[in-house]
Design a protein around this motif. Structure first.
Motif, PDB file in Angstrom:
ATOM      1  N   HIS A 147       2.960  -1.705  20.198  1.00  0.00           N
ATOM      2  CA  HIS A 147       2.409  -2.428  20.956  1.00  0.00           C
ATOM      3  C   HIS A 147       2.272  -1.937  22.329  1.00  0.00           C
ATOM      4  O   HIS A 147       3.048  -0.920  22.790  1.00  0.00           O
ATOM      5  N   PRO A 148       1.235  -2.273  23.118  1.00  0.00           N
ATOM      6  CA  PRO A 148       0.884  -1.424  24.406  1.00  0.00           C
ATOM      7  C   PRO A 148       1.990  -1.651  25.618  1.00  0.00           C
ATOM      8  O   PRO A 148       1.916  -1.040  26.369  1.00  0.00           O
ATOM      9  N   TYR A 149       2.546  -2.788  25.324  1.00  0.00           N
ATOM     10  CA  TYR A 149       3.669  -3.205  26.262  1.00  0.00           C
ATOM     11  C   TYR A 149       4.939  -3.434  25.781  1.00  0.00           C
ATOM     12  O   TYR A 149       6.049  -3.002  26.387  1.00  0.00           O
ATOM     13  N   ALA A 150       5.084  -3.903  24.804  1.00  0.00           N
ATOM     14  CA  ALA A 150       6.478  -4.481  24.119  1.00  0.00           C
ATOM     15  C   ALA A 150       7.127  -3.151  23.475  1.00  0.00           C
ATOM     16  O   ALA A 150       6.647  -2.061  23.055  1.00  0.00           O
ATOM     17  N   ARG A 151       8.404  -3.410  22.808  1.00  0.00           N
ATOM     18  CA  ARG A 151       9.179  -2.553  22.016  1.00  0.00           C
ATOM     19  C   ARG A 151       8.306  -2.055  20.764  1.00  0.00           C
ATOM     20  O   ARG A 151       7.892  -3.202  20.229  1.00  0.00           O
ATOM     21  N   HIS A 152       8.365  -0.783  20.396  1.00  0.00           N
ATOM     22  CA  HIS A 152       7.908  -0.410  19.175  1.00  0.00           C
ATOM     23  C   HIS A 152       9.151  -0.363  18.131  1.00  0.00           C
ATOM     24  O   HIS A 152      10.403  -0.324  18.596  1.00  0.00           O
ATOM     25  N   HIS A 153       8.598  -0.457  17.007  1.00  0.00           N
ATOM     26  CA  HIS A 153       9.739  -0.649  15.684  1.00  0.00           C
ATOM     27  C   HIS A 153       9.301   0.473  14.610  1.00  0.00           C
ATOM     28  O   HIS A 153       8.308   0.760  14.408  1.00  0.00           O
ATOM     29  N   ASN A 222       0.163 -11.105  28.426  1.00  0.00           N
ATOM     30  CA  ASN A 222      -0.781  -9.899  28.255  1.00  0.00           C
ATOM     31  C   ASN A 222      -1.841  -9.788  29.271  1.00  0.00           C
ATOM     32  O   ASN A 222      -2.167  -8.669  29.876  1.00  0.00           O
ATOM     33  N   LEU A 223      -2.179 -10.894  29.969  1.00  0.00           N
ATOM     34  CA  LEU A 223      -3.187 -10.826  31.074  1.00  0.00           C
ATOM     35  C   LEU A 223      -2.412 -10.462  32.285  1.00  0.00           C
ATOM     36  O   LEU A 223      -3.331  -9.752  33.093  1.00  0.00           O
ATOM     37  N   VAL A 224      -1.226 -10.852  32.556  1.00  0.00           N
ATOM     38  CA  VAL A 224      -0.512 -10.163  33.741  1.00  0.00           C
ATOM     39  C   VAL A 224      -0.524  -8.937  33.567  1.00  0.00           C
ATOM     40  O   VAL A 224      -0.498  -8.110  34.700  1.00  0.00           O
ATOM     41  N   MET A 225      -0.040  -8.464  32.267  1.00  0.00           N
ATOM     42  CA  MET A 225       0.329  -6.956  32.247  1.00  0.00           C
ATOM     43  C   MET A 225      -0.876  -6.207  32.229  1.00  0.00           C
ATOM     44  O   MET A 225      -0.650  -4.812  32.539  1.00  0.00           O
ATOM     45  N   GLU A 226      -2.113  -6.764  32.208  1.00  0.00           N
ATOM     46  CA  GLU A 226      -3.277  -5.999  31.959  1.00  0.00           C
ATOM     47  C   GLU A 226      -3.409  -5.352  33.558  1.00  0.00           C
ATOM     48  O   GLU A 226      -3.857  -4.251  33.682  1.00  0.00           O
TER      49      GLU A 226
END
Length: 781
Positions: A147-153, A222-226
């Motif tokens: 994920h571009p922002y969240a944790r990876h698994h 996602n809009l904010v994190m962009e």
């Protein structure tokens, strides 16, 4: 927090405006009505009611101690991934250790692809795959959720075959989670999508957006994190210390923490925003129904003024920059999409052939019931549908993406795959209803002929619906590509002129008639004719298998749609006579825990393949891998145990024996299965018994699997002492609470049961496009 609050305040203002416009379009469509292509196939409203998708075990990488641990995976009908410490923990109804919502994720199967994405997300800090210790995969078959922002698994399995099947399951979870906007909400969904689009366009961001996926709060996060993500990266990354791998790991943890905080805030603020708008819906609806005629007249008057300003400029851009490329864009969309829908038809046809074969070979009612139960969930079987999805994934807009500001074709691929799944389920559901009606009227004396007749009717209806759905998809895709480009080109010359048109709208109507929306509708109308003509000309080409617009099937089977009101057929009860495994009601769930939900993807253990640590139970493939319900599987195991005990008793009485001939030894190595099938000869019409001989070869991949198992055993033995310490500490902590033991005597379960009653995912019919809201056609789905 400050940035999120600021963005949500700006978005809230746009959303309130678009909510009133969407309500106006919805009420107008309700009053005036609108025509549309009538579907020939039936639509199932709640296809996953009482179902679970998947369950099995694999290895998960724990970043806290850099160890691989076995985890039991359970996927309910909302496509979230729940990870339990063991199957026993799931059976006892304990909360999962991790719950993953896959919206926005990508399912990867190679470390190289993963490291490439990591290096892009963190410029200036690059690391090679081999030198990255905290994601080293022991088996060589990784599965990664990025994920571009969240944790990876991180996960891994034992064989390449398992990796492909698990990858199909994860992709299905991502695909369904990305499709998080309910299309049956005719006000909230259009208001939200238009608000997001206008909010991005106000900042000069036109074109498609890959992160328009998930629920509204996730999209807003996602809009904010962009915009927030690059600022935080530039501020924090230069201060990170340590080796490259450690800096990458620390940055991912920081990004995940920020994303969780932003998502928490967008969730609460969006719910408050929707609640405030819904509170005003009643008075607004009453005003609209009273003043609808005046609103329509006022809108037409202002639109005519806008057309005089916009059309000359729009036609110039259309002739020089768009018309030369329309056929190229359409061709790039049509080829892979048409192949995908053709593969859906082939997969459905192959399943029909298997059902016909079983009926000819005398499979009986119970076998027919099993086949129909599997067929009913064919559209939601990720492994069997994978070949259809792969056809569409070949879609490539290279050479056109930069010209029209298309970030990637993933938006169109995902939408086409969702439509393919819907058409497959419609075909299956229609076949079920037709077959059930025919069996009730004619009986099951000639099952093969009845099945063939129903199959032919469904395939004809599928061809027509497939053509209609694809043509609509092509038009919407062209609009999504072309309209943002035209708006971007017209904005410098037209935007300064728009405020003066607001004076033409009465103040009482200004809430429902916005100049920005009317401007986009005029631009849409200017290009619609060329798009319709291009799709119409493409329908003439036979290689795309599209019906011409002049071919319209209306009420071709009027009695069929009456069957859509009938309840779903329970084939296991109709033919098998077993107790239905239906959904667990909230009233019965507390006292009848052992009752199971049906699972779309069955889990079986292939003969001769060991499963260390409950690792990676097999997902049935498309070819030659049977699927069995849990109860049938358990009963077969009990029968096998009884037969083995009887065999042992006989062998003890008779003493050891050995084969006396070479042929007997060959038969033991390559067992031969003989099946006697009655066949009618051509000459005299007399039945003859023909013996079909099939040699079953033994799977020879066990050695490779065993080598991988030994590697994992070595890794597990290194921390046995740590596990003993943890267990002793856990026992001391749990002295005040009941011990967590597995009641194996009361639950002989195979992991197909859902301990809780999940909310079903609703797939209701989507109303036709609104006449006065053509901009809804091209918003990102």
């Amino acid at each position: 927090t400050v940035r999120t609050r600021q963005w949500m305040k700006e978005f809230g203002q746009v959303y309130e405006q678009q909510y009133a416009v969407a309500l106006f379009n919805s009420v107008r469509f309700e009053i005036e009505g609108g025509g549309g292509t009538q579907s020939q196939l039936l639509h199932r409203k709640d296809p996953l009611a009482g179902r679970t998708i998947f369950s099995g075990s694999l290895f998960q990488y724990l970043e806290e101690n850099r160890k691989w641990r076995n985890r039991f995976v359970f996927v309910p009908n909302d496509y979230t991934i729940n990870l339990y410490e063991s199957k026993a923990a799931h059976d006892r109804g304990l909360h999962p250790k991790v719950t993953i919502n896959c919206a926005g994720y990508k399912a990867l199967t190679s470390m190289e692809e993963y490291m490439e994405l990591i290096n892009k997300s963190l410029p200036g800090v690059k690391a090679k795959v081999g030198s990255n210790p905290f994601i080293k995969c022991e088996t060589g078959f990784p599965l990664i959720l990025w994920h571009p922002y969240a944790r990876h698994h991180y996960f891994c399995v034992m064989t390449e075959k398992e990796q492909k099947k698990w990858h199909a399951v994860l992709q299905d979870c991502v695909r369904d989670s990305n499709n998080g906007l309910p299309e049956n909400c005719t006000v909230k969904t259009p208001a939200f999508t238009d608000a997001v689009r206008l909010h991005r366009q106000a900042r000069g961001q036109y074109g498609t957006w890959d992160m328009m996926c998930g629920t509204p709060p996730q999209i807003l996060a996602n809009l904010v994190m962009e915009s927030l993500h690059p600022d935080i990266r530039n501020m924090i990354v230069p201060r990170l210390k340590g080796k490259m791998q450690q800096r990458q790991k620390n940055w991912m943890l920081i990004s995940d923490a920020v994303y969780k905080q932003v998502l928490f805030q967008t969730t609460g603020q969006y719910e408050a925003l929707v609640e405030a708008c819904e509170a005003q819906r009643g008075p607004l609806d009453a005003r609209l129904r009273t003043d609808m005629d005046q609103l329509i007249t006022s809108k037409e008057h202002v639109s005519s003024k806008l057309r005089a300003l916009v059309l000359p400029k729009a036609e110039q851009i259309l002739r020089t920059n768009i018309q030369p490329y329309i056929n190229s864009i359409l061709e790039a969309l049509m080829d892979p999409t048409s192949r995908g829908f053709a593969e859906v038809r082939d997969v459905f046809f192959r399943e029909m052939v298997e059902i016909s074969k079983n009926s000819l070979n005398g499979g009986g009612k119970e076998k027919m019931g099993e086949n129909m139960e599997r067929l009913s969930m064919l559209a939601f079987h990720p492994v069997k549908m994978q070949s259809c999805y792969e056809k569409v994934e070949e879609l490539n807009l290279e050479g056109l993406q930069q010209r029209f500001d298309v970030s990637s074709p993933s938006v169109f691929i995902s939408r086409a795959q969702i439509l393919m799944r819907e058409q497959m389920d419609n075909a299956v559901y229609t076949f079920e209803q037709l077959l059930n009606q025919s069996l009730e009227a004619q009986g099951d004396s000639d099952m093969c002929k009845i099945t063939q007749r129903c199959q032919d009717r469904v395939l004809k209806k599928y061809d027509y619906d497939s053509s209609s759905v694809r043509k609509k998809f092509f038009r919407e895709a062209l609009l999504q590509i072309i309209i943002p480009y035209m708006l971007q080109q017209l904005a410098p010359s037209c935007s300064p002129e728009l405020p003066r048109f607001k004076e033409l709208i009465f103040e009482d109507f200004s809430r429902f008639l916005l100049i920005e929306n009317m401007f986009e509708e005029v631009v849409l109308q200017s290009v619609s004719k060329d798009i319709m003509m291009a799709v119409k000309e493409a329908a003439v080409q036979r290689r795309h298998n599209l019906y011409r617009d002049s071919i319209i099937l209306t009420n071709s089977d009027p009695n069929l749609h009456l069957l859509g009101e009938n309840p779903q057929v329970d084939w296991a009860t109709k033919f098998g006579g077993d107790e239905p495994e239906g959904p667990v009601s909230s009233a019965d769930e507390g006292r009848v825990f052992g009752r199971r939900r049906k699972q779309v993807v069955s889990m079986i253990q292939p003969d001769g393949v060991p499963l260390p640590y409950e690792s990676c139970l097999e997902v049935p493939g498309v070819e030659l891998i049977p699927e069995e319900d849990a109860e049938m599987f358990l009963s077969k195991e009990e029968d096998q145990l009884e037969n083995e005990e009887d065999q042992l008793g006989k062998e003890e009485d008779l003493g050891p024996k050995s084969p006396d001939s070479v042929n007997e030894i060959r038969d033991l190595i390559n067992p031969v299965v003989e099946v006697v099938v009655p066949v009618i000869t051509v000459e005299d019409g007399v039945k003859e018994d023909v013996t079909h001989v099939t040699t079953v070869e033994v799977d020879k991949d066990e050695a490779a699997i065993q080598n991988a198992i030994e590697k994992l055993e070595i890794a597990v033995q290194e921390d046995e002492s740590e596990q003993i310490t943890e267990i002793s500490a856990a026992e001391s902590d749990n002295e005040s609470s009941p011990p967590l033991v597995t009641d194996s005597s009361s639950r002989e379960d195979s992991g197909f049961q859902s301990p809780t009653s999940e909310g079903p995912v609703t797939n209701e019919d989507i109303p036709p496009n609104k006449l006065e809201k053509p901009a809804d056609e091209w918003r990102i789905a």
